[in-house]
Enzyme design. Structure first.
Site, short mmCIF file in Angstrom:
data_model
loop_
_atom_site.label_atom_id
_atom_site.label_comp_id
_atom_site.label_asym_id
_atom_site.label_seq_id
_atom_site.Cartn_x
_atom_site.Cartn_y
_atom_site.Cartn_z
N ARG A 166 12.70 7.54 7.04
CA ARG A 166 11.99 6.89 7.82
C ARG A 166 12.41 6.95 9.25
O ARG A 166 11.58 6.52 10.11
CB ARG A 166 11.63 5.41 7.44
CG ARG A 166 10.65 5.47 6.04
CD ARG A 166 10.26 4.37 5.38
NE ARG A 166 9.21 4.37 4.67
CZ ARG A 166 8.79 3.59 3.70
NH1 ARG A 166 9.62 2.44 3.37
NH2 ARG A 166 7.63 3.76 2.94
N LYS A 191 5.50 0.87 -10.09
CA LYS A 191 4.70 -0.56 -9.59
C LYS A 191 3.24 -0.07 -10.41
O LYS A 191 2.25 -0.01 -9.78
CB LYS A 191 4.43 -0.34 -7.94
CG LYS A 191 5.43 -0.74 -7.38
CD LYS A 191 5.10 -0.62 -5.55
CE LYS A 191 6.44 -0.33 -4.84
NZ LYS A 191 5.87 0.00 -3.63
N GLY A 212 7.24 5.68 -0.97
CA GLY A 212 8.67 5.48 -0.23
C GLY A 212 9.77 6.30 -1.19
O GLY A 212 10.78 7.04 -0.94
N GLY A 220 1.97 2.74 -0.25
CA GLY A 220 0.83 1.69 -0.65
C GLY A 220 -0.55 2.32 0.49
O GLY A 220 -1.54 2.43 0.04
P1 ADP Z 1 6.85 5.08 -4.77
O1 ADP Z 1 7.85 4.35 -3.92
O2 ADP Z 1 7.13 6.32 -4.57
O3 ADP Z 1 5.34 4.75 -4.67
P2 ADP Z 1 7.60 3.21 -6.89
O4 ADP Z 1 7.96 2.24 -6.15
O5 ADP Z 1 6.21 2.78 -7.67
O6 ADP Z 1 7.30 4.56 -6.14
O7 ADP Z 1 8.52 3.52 -8.39
C1 ADP Z 1 9.68 4.03 -7.79
C2 ADP Z 1 10.77 3.68 -9.16
O8 ADP Z 1 10.36 3.54 -10.35
C3 ADP Z 1 12.11 4.19 -9.01
O9 ADP Z 1 13.09 3.28 -8.44
C4 ADP Z 1 12.28 4.76 -10.48
O10 ADP Z 1 13.56 4.52 -10.83
C5 ADP Z 1 11.35 3.96 -11.03
N1 ADP Z 1 10.80 4.25 -12.36
C6 ADP Z 1 10.42 5.69 -12.60
N2 ADP Z 1 10.20 5.96 -14.02
C7 ADP Z 1 10.49 4.78 -14.44
C8 ADP Z 1 10.52 4.51 -16.15
N3 ADP Z 1 10.24 5.23 -17.14
N4 ADP Z 1 11.07 3.11 -16.32
C9 ADP Z 1 11.25 2.17 -15.27
N5 ADP Z 1 11.30 2.63 -13.95
C10 ADP Z 1 10.75 3.88 -13.72
MG MG Z 2 8.66 2.22 -4.03
#
Ligand code: ADP
Ligand code: MG
Length: 406
Positions: free
Chosen positions: A37, A205, A363, A387
């Site tokens: 970023r 999330k 992110g 988001g």
């Molecule tokens: P982004 O930031 O790309 O929108 P999120 O913040 O929603 O993504 O999710 C990212 C997190 O999800 C990572 O830290 C990853 O470790 C976690 N994650 C992925 N799969 C699982 C799972 N099966 N159980 C728990 N956490 C998970």
């Molecule tokens: Mg995230």
């Protein structure tokens, strides 16, 4: 919408320009673990400094509770930004207080200074318009006469916050290069989309992202679901999910999605196998719980699914092979740990190998691409805003973009 190019055409030499950037980087203590970023913010900052502007950057880091907290200081970011720009970036010790004022006073033409974390100020995120407006007025006042505002933090434009929204109403405002590029790319995903259009969702999330699905079902040809949110779907289909991430209260909603997808002819693709562990990994630890791959109808009690399995990797890759447009948000597993990074790498690789228009949003998803060593230019676009990009795709209005259009 006026843009950075318009501001540069007006002339910025000697003018104070406030730039809202997204510098919300992941930190391990005070060490930046992914500076994507910060690097993404450089082109807009450079164009302004090269034109002789005095650039004041406002940004947030993490979620401090509306008061100063050294843990969330932007000091590491100021240092990194200075390195990348090749010129020291002064960091004010407060947001609009005496230190901010003297920092701005000391700002020379063509130089950049950073305000301390805007979320050290509770009014930044206040729901009370008057409070936010008062704080925005303090930010605007830092610029004195003839100031301008450049909105370049795409990751925050879905937030009605003082440094994103309210300040734009007080100053001549322009979309920075990053916001403009993001909006242009995302428009390509919502109008005349080349098909098949495949969306891959994952991450943790879950409740945030379920809302997106409701909207996407009307737009996509295929929806692949991995990551933490897959388990609520698997459970809704009658599978036991052990200790995996589960949104019990969303099971009915998810059953509704399964039904709607079937009615609309949208292919909703779920994992067929997952890599499970006895506990959640400790990212810093030398050794991690060993993965055991099981089919989704065999997740034992006491274990949790932390990644999609190899059969699912192959299935997802096949479902991506003929796509013409792909949007991917959310890692397929706990990619921070090598043992559970395989699914995320496989999806990322399928996108790199694809000739489709491919967009990565989120992110952690963007960080995963870099952490796993995939070429960033293997994707058509890597969005800095998770988001914000999701809300755009959902068809929601982004206050931080709309305010630039007035
Ligand atoms: P982004 O930031 O790309 O929108 P999120 O913040 O929603 O993504 O999710 C990212 C997190 O999800 C990572 O830290 C990853 O470790 C976690 N994650 C992925 N799969 C699982 C799972 N099966 N159980 C728990 N956490 C998970
Ligand atoms: Mg995230």
């Amino acid at each position: 919408m006026k843009t950075l190019a318009d501001l540069l055409a007006e002339g910025v030499a000697g003018r104070r320009v406030l730039v809202r950037a997204d510098l919300n980087v992941p930190l391990d203590g005070s060490v930046i673990t992914d500076d994507g970023r910060v690097r993404a913010s450089l082109p807009t900052l450079r164009q302004l400094t090269e034109a002789g502007a005095r650039v004041l950057v406002a940004a947030h880091l993490g979620r401090p509770k509306g008061e100063p907290d050294p843990k969330f200081s932007l000091a590491p970011v100021a240092a990194r930004l200075g390195e990348l720009l090749g010129a020291e970036v002064a960091l004010a010790a407060d947001v609009t207080g005496p230190s901010a004022k003297s920092t701005v006073d000391g700002l020379a033409d063509g130089r950049v200074a950073l305000l301390e974390n805007v979320r050290f100020e509770a009014r930044e995120t206040s729901k009370d318009e008057t409070e936010r407006a008062a704080f925005a007025a303090e930010l605007a006042a830092l610029l004195g006469e003839n100031g301008a505002f450049v909105s370049d933090g795409f990751g925050v434009v879905h937030r009605k916050q003082a440094s994103v929204y309210d300040v734009a109403r007080l100053l001549p405002h322009y979309a920075g290069g990053l916001v403009l590029a993001e909006v242009e790319v995302l428009r390509k995903l919502t109008t005349d989309t080349a098909r098949p259009y495949v969306v891959v969702l994952g991450g943790s999330k879950v409740s945030d992202k379920l809302g997106v699905i409701a909207n996407l079902l009307a737009k996509v040809d295929r929806l692949l679901i991995g990551g933490g949110m897959a388990y609520t779907f698997l459970k809704a289909q009658g599978h036991e999910v052990g200790d995996s991430l589960l949104q019990e209260d969303q099971l009915d909603t998810v059953r509704g999605f399964l039904k709607e997808a079937a009615e609309r002819g949208v292919e909703l693709v779920l994992p067929v196998d997952v890599a499970t562990a006895e506990r959640f990994p400790d990212f810093g630890a030398a050794s991690q719980p060993a993965p055991v791959v099981v089919p989704v109808d065999g997740i034992p009690a006491g274990r949790m699914g932390l990644d999609i399995g190899p059969d699912t990797e192959a299935l997802f890759a096949a479902k991506l092979a003929d796509a013409q447009t792909v949007f991917w948000n959310g890692p397929m597993g706990v990619f921070e740990v090598a043992e559970y990074a395989g699914g995320t790498r496989a999806v990322a690789k399928a996108l790199v190998d694809s000739s489709a228009f491919t967009v990565v949003g989120g992110g952690d998803s963007a960080a995963a691409v870099r952490l796993l060593g995939l070429p960033e230019d293997g994707f058509s676009h890597i969005s800095t805003g998770g988001g914000a990009s999701l809300e755009f795709l959902e068809g929601k209005e982004l206050p931080g973009v709309s305010v630039l259009e007035d």
